[in-house]
Design a protein around this motif. Structure first.
Motif, PDB file in Angstrom:
ATOM      1  N   GLY A  27      19.655  19.742   4.665  1.00 23.26           N
ATOM      2  CA  GLY A  27      21.024  20.235   4.662  1.00 23.26           C
ATOM      3  C   GLY A  27      21.646  20.225   3.280  1.00 23.26           C
ATOM      4  N   THR A  28      21.582  19.098   2.613  1.00 25.44           N
ATOM      5  CA  THR A  28      22.156  18.997   1.272  1.00 25.44           C
ATOM      6  C   THR A  28      21.319  19.771   0.252  1.00 25.44           C
ATOM      7  N   ASN A  29      20.015  19.859   0.494  1.00 22.25           N
ATOM      8  CA  ASN A  29      19.153  20.680  -0.354  1.00 22.25           C
ATOM      9  C   ASN A  29      19.588  22.141  -0.279  1.00 22.25           C
ATOM     10  N   ALA A  30      19.882  22.601   0.941  1.00 22.23           N
ATOM     11  CA  ALA A  30      20.352  23.975   1.137  1.00 22.23           C
ATOM     12  C   ALA A  30      21.678  24.207   0.418  1.00 22.23           C
ATOM     13  N   ALA A  31      22.588  23.245   0.533  1.00 22.94           N
ATOM     14  CA  ALA A  31      23.892  23.376  -0.114  1.00 22.94           C
ATOM     15  C   ALA A  31      23.760  23.429  -1.634  1.00 22.94           C
ATOM     16  N   MET A  32      22.907  22.545  -2.180  1.00 22.53           N
ATOM     17  CA  MET A  32      22.696  22.527  -3.619  1.00 22.53           C
ATOM     18  C   MET A  32      22.042  23.818  -4.105  1.00 22.53           C
ATOM     19  N   SER A  33      20.961  24.211  -3.453  1.00 27.14           N
ATOM     20  CA  SER A  33      20.219  25.399  -3.867  1.00 27.14           C
ATOM     21  C   SER A  33      21.064  26.659  -3.711  1.00 27.14           C
ATOM     22  N   GLY A  34      21.773  26.762  -2.591  1.00 31.05           N
ATOM     23  CA  GLY A  34      22.612  27.930  -2.340  1.00 31.05           C
ATOM     24  C   GLY A  34      23.768  28.047  -3.316  1.00 31.05           C
ATOM     25  N   THR A  35      24.383  26.922  -3.637  1.00 30.14           N
ATOM     26  CA  THR A  35      25.502  26.940  -4.589  1.00 30.14           C
ATOM     27  C   THR A  35      25.025  27.317  -5.982  1.00 30.14           C
ATOM     28  N   PHE A  36      23.887  26.761  -6.392  1.00 30.21           N
ATOM     29  CA  PHE A  36      23.332  27.137  -7.697  1.00 30.21           C
ATOM     30  C   PHE A  36      22.960  28.621  -7.730  1.00 30.21           C
ATOM     31  N   ALA A  37      22.498  29.151  -6.607  1.00 26.03           N
ATOM     32  CA  ALA A  37      22.185  30.579  -6.532  1.00 26.03           C
ATOM     33  C   ALA A  37      23.440  31.410  -6.772  1.00 26.03           C
TER      34      ALA A  37
ATOM     35  N   GLY B 239      24.843  14.611  -4.686  1.00 21.78           N
ATOM     36  CA  GLY B 239      25.475  14.165  -5.925  1.00 21.78           C
ATOM     37  C   GLY B 239      25.229  15.128  -7.075  1.00 21.78           C
ATOM     38  N   ALA B 240      24.042  15.721  -7.129  1.00 15.28           N
ATOM     39  CA  ALA B 240      23.699  16.632  -8.226  1.00 15.28           C
ATOM     40  C   ALA B 240      24.604  17.862  -8.242  1.00 15.28           C
ATOM     41  N   ILE B 241      24.815  18.488  -7.079  1.00 13.00           N
ATOM     42  CA  ILE B 241      25.629  19.696  -7.050  1.00 13.00           C
ATOM     43  C   ILE B 241      27.106  19.375  -7.248  1.00 13.00           C
ATOM     44  N   PHE B 242      27.555  18.223  -6.771  1.00  8.98           N
ATOM     45  CA  PHE B 242      28.947  17.824  -6.990  1.00  8.98           C
ATOM     46  C   PHE B 242      29.186  17.486  -8.458  1.00  8.98           C
ATOM     47  N   LEU B 243      28.176  16.892  -9.094  1.00 10.34           N
ATOM     48  CA  LEU B 243      28.288  16.564 -10.512  1.00 10.34           C
ATOM     49  C   LEU B 243      28.375  17.831 -11.350  1.00 10.34           C
ATOM     50  N   TYR B 244      27.537  18.813 -11.023  1.00  6.38           N
ATOM     51  CA  TYR B 244      27.503  20.053 -11.800  1.00  6.38           C
ATOM     52  C   TYR B 244      28.770  20.877 -11.606  1.00  6.38           C
ATOM     53  N   THR B 245      29.261  20.934 -10.384  1.00  3.50           N
ATOM     54  CA  THR B 245      30.446  21.769 -10.093  1.00  3.50           C
ATOM     55  C   THR B 245      31.746  20.983 -10.179  1.00  3.50           C
ATOM     56  N   ASN B 246      31.615  19.684 -10.434  1.00  5.02           N
ATOM     57  CA  ASN B 246      32.789  18.808 -10.443  1.00  5.02           C
ATOM     58  C   ASN B 246      33.509  18.844  -9.087  1.00  5.02           C
ATOM     59  N   GLY B 247      32.736  19.074  -8.044  1.00  2.00           N
ATOM     60  CA  GLY B 247      33.298  19.090  -6.697  1.00  2.00           C
ATOM     61  C   GLY B 247      34.050  20.351  -6.334  1.00  2.00           C
ATOM     62  N   GLN B 248      33.985  21.359  -7.206  1.00  2.27           N
ATOM     63  CA  GLN B 248      34.737  22.594  -6.973  1.00  2.27           C
ATOM     64  C   GLN B 248      33.860  23.644  -6.290  1.00  2.27           C
ATOM     65  N   ASN B 249      34.486  24.427  -5.427  1.00  2.91           N
ATOM     66  CA  ASN B 249      33.771  25.523  -4.771  1.00  2.91           C
ATOM     67  C   ASN B 249      33.595  26.693  -5.724  1.00  2.91           C
ATOM     68  N   VAL B 250      32.587  27.502  -5.470  1.00  2.00           N
ATOM     69  CA  VAL B 250      32.294  28.662  -6.315  1.00  2.00           C
ATOM     70  C   VAL B 250      32.681  29.928  -5.551  1.00  2.00           C
ATOM     71  N   TYR B 251      33.689  30.635  -6.079  1.00  2.00           N
ATOM     72  CA  TYR B 251      34.186  31.830  -5.403  1.00  2.00           C
ATOM     73  C   TYR B 251      33.817  33.104  -6.183  1.00  2.00           C
TER      74      TYR B 251
END
Length: 324
Positions: free
Chosen positions: A71-81, A133-145
């Motif tokens: 689940g978190t892998n999907a969130a991280m990978s999808g957000t980075f995409a 933690g990795a995706i929150f660290l990179y995005t500073n917890g912000q969503n990507v629109y």
């Protein structure tokens, strides 16, 4: 007596199908709009993300493994995409990044499990925190629109069929081929059935496990792409809970939690059962908290039935051997 027992076990293989048919009949009477093409298509679209993850879990669980980080892998990978797509405008590159990231996470899980003989539950639970933690660290917890055409994967259609459904069915076909027609599939079943015997027969157990984790991670990355494109944004926190749904679909679909038994199409049926249950409860206005209770109860029931069936088979085999 022996033929009756065998008949029982043959029928047990089709339990999930019978449950699915029964649910379709009951739900059609409970809600008039249930069997409409629009509603059934909506159910398949909604289960596509979980099912893609569940196909990876199926391979792992058949082999006696587990991945709680999908689940978190999907969130991280999808957000980075999403981030890559905004930066480059290349949909192909964005999807590739998600697949590679997902595969890397799967590889790390598999490497730690096989190298140190560590419990998959602990390793993947820890990786769940690492990826989150990795995706929150990179995005500073912000969503990507403002992801633009990235949404076509999750919201577009091809020949009138939603693309997420086509992706789900395509991955299901690949999973079926791997498990049924390839040496890899035979090795996975052998490892899940008896790892020591598989190792003694010449199967490279560590290598097969590692490949299984890589496949699961890659599918999690793909599911993340579909998830974010459906949401029309990169949401770092959106993957939480998907691992539970994926496991539920896998177990209800007939994959044994103790390994050695399962199928891709069984998982698809299990996912459909969960999707139908969610859909009819929403249509009937059932409270969200009660829905969670029911889904949790389903997991318990499925595991208990699996354990009972395996134990009963052992008893019957002993009796048959004595009779023979």
């Amino acid at each position: 007596m022996k033929s009756i027992r065998h008949l029982k076990f043959n029928l047990s293989k089709y339990t999930s199908i019978l449950i699915l048919i029964g649910m379709l009949i009951v739900c059609s009477f409970a809600e008039k709009t249930f069997l409409s093409v629009a509603n059934l298509t909506n159910i398949l679209r909604q289960i596509s993300i979980v099912t893609i993850m569940a196909f990876g879990e199926t391979i792992l669980i058949i082999g006696g493994q587990l991945d709680l980080s999908v689940g978190t892998n999907a969130a991280m990978s999808g957000t980075f995409a999403c981030i890559v797509f905004i930066a480059t405008g290349s949909l192909a590159l964005a999807v590739l990044v998600a697949l590679v990231l997902g595969c890397v996470v799967g590889f790390l899980n598999g490497a730690i499990v096989t190298k140190f003989n560590a419990p998959p539950f602990i390793v993947t639970l820890a990786m769940q925190q690492v990826t989150l933690g990795a995706i929150f660290l990179y995005t500073n917890g912000q969503n990507v629109y403002k992801i633009g055409d990235f949404r076509i994967i999750g919201q577009g259609t091809f020949l009138g069929i939603p693309i997420p459904i086509l992706i789900m069915l395509f991955i299901g076909l690949i999973t079926w081929f791997l498990l049924s027609k390839c040496k890899f599939g035979r090795y996975i079943f052998a490892i899940g059935g008896n790892e020591k015997a598989a190792n003694a027969s010449g199967v490279n157990v560590k290598k097969v496990k590692l490949i299984a984790y890589c496949i699961s991670g890659t599918l999690a990355g793909l599911a993340g792409v579909v998830l974010m494109s459906r949401l029309n944004a990169g949401l770092p926190a959106s993957g939480t809970g998907y691992e539970t749904d994926a496991l539920t679909a896998t177990i209800i679909g007939g994959t044994s939690f103790t390994g050695g038994i399962g199928s891709a199409w069984g998982t698809l049926i299990g996912s459909c059962i969960i999707g139908i249950l969610n859909n009819i409860m929403n249509l009937l206005g059932v409270q969200a908290y009660l829905q969670q209770i029911l889904k949790g109860a389903l997991i318990i029931i499925a595991v208990v039935i699996d354990i009972y069936t395996k134990e009963h088979k052992k008893v019957v085999r002993v009796v048959d051997d004595v009779l023979v």
